[in-house]
Write an enzyme that holds these catalytic residues in place. Structure first.
Site, PDB file in Angstrom:
ATOM      1  CB  SER A  94      -0.965  -0.045   1.197  1.00 47.95           C
ATOM      2  OG  SER A  94      -1.992   0.907   1.054  1.00 47.95           O
ATOM      3  CG  HIS A 229      -5.905  -2.372   0.874  1.00 45.76           C
ATOM      4  ND1 HIS A 229      -5.313  -2.072  -0.337  1.00 45.76           N
ATOM      5  CD2 HIS A 229      -5.229  -1.661   1.806  1.00 45.76           C
ATOM      6  CE1 HIS A 229      -4.319  -1.204  -0.146  1.00 45.76           C
ATOM      7  NE2 HIS A 229      -4.242  -0.950   1.139  1.00 45.76           N
TER       8      HIS A 229
END
Length: 256
Positions: A94, A229
């Site tokens: 990320s 995610h």
């Protein structure tokens, strides 16, 4: 930022002095070096793993947070110099993917480029999305709602308001760094790039991840895992296997 103390920037949870290669792990927004303890343990037989500790969290919680991806990358690279005695692969998830990418650019500029770059859960830096509300400008409740949406924080922390209030400043600072990041045109990397994503990640599509290929003149690979995610939390073994295979691919200086 002042002088950089290498001892503050890295945790070496499972030292592997016999290893011929090194993996440097960059955490996600709000994350800490400890997120990569399972990676260090799983890879210790063949790889020396360093986990980056950003300012403003855990034992560095009293230090000012850094609100720029580029500044984080620059400080991490300065601290990494003593650890460049063997081939290094950079791995970021990320926000950490962006920090790792900028760190790779700096290392290549200085003639110390990494063996490879592994980016996870993040679209290519050249890919932007339409303007939307900025998470770092939300109130605490709005920030916590985003954290819960991505499912990357331990439920025990979310249930402990005192602990949560302690980590919110670091999370907000990290989101500010990510949301203010603007890609600067420059030469593509010369090292291989591996992109990893979850098939149900609202933060990155397959097409956005495939655009990482534009940022290297070397080999590009992509692997899609089941999950959102934070697919890494449930796909840890498969992720580690993908990273190790990438580091040991034919043509790599440390291939077995």
């Amino acid at each position: 930022m002042g002088a950089v103390d290498p001892a503050k920037w890295f945790h070496r949870y499972e030292p592997a002095p016999q290893a011929t290669r090194r993996l440097v792990c960059f955490p996600h927004a709000g994350g800490a070096a400890s997120y990569f303890v399972p990676v260090a343990r799983a890879m210790a037989a063949r790889t020396d793993v360093l986990a980056v500790q950003y300012p403003g969290r855990q034992e560095r919680r009293h230090e000012p947070c850094v609100t720029s991806v580029e500044d984080l990358a620059r400080a991490a690279v300065d601290a990494l110099v003593p650890w460049l005695d063997r081939p290094v692969t950079l791995f970021g998830h990320s926000m950490g993917a962006m920090v790792a990418f900028e760190a790779a650019r700096l290392l290549e500029r200085d003639g110390k480029g990494p063996q490879a770059l592994v980016v996870s859960g993040r679209r290519a830096p050249s890919r932007t999305r339409a303007a939307q509300d900025l998470v770092h400008l939300r109130d605490d409740e709005g920030l916590m709602a985003e954290i819960r949406r991505l499912s990357g924080t331990d439920d025990r922390i979310l249930a402990d308001e005192e602990l949560l209030r302690m980590i919110l400043p670091a999370i907000r600072s990290d989101y500010r760094a990510v949301e203010s990041y603007r890609y600067r045109q420059g030469p593509p990397l010369s090292c291989p790039v591996l992109a990893l994503i979850g098939d149900d990640d609202p933060q990155v599509t397959r097409d956005e991840a495939e655009s990482w290929a534009e940022h290297t003149t070397a080999r590009f690979d992509m692997t899609v895992f089941p999950g959102g995610h934070f697919y890494l939390n449930s796909q840890g073994e498969a992720v580690i296997r993908a990273i190790e295979e990438h580091m040991s691919a034919p043509g790599s200086p440390t291939a077995c």
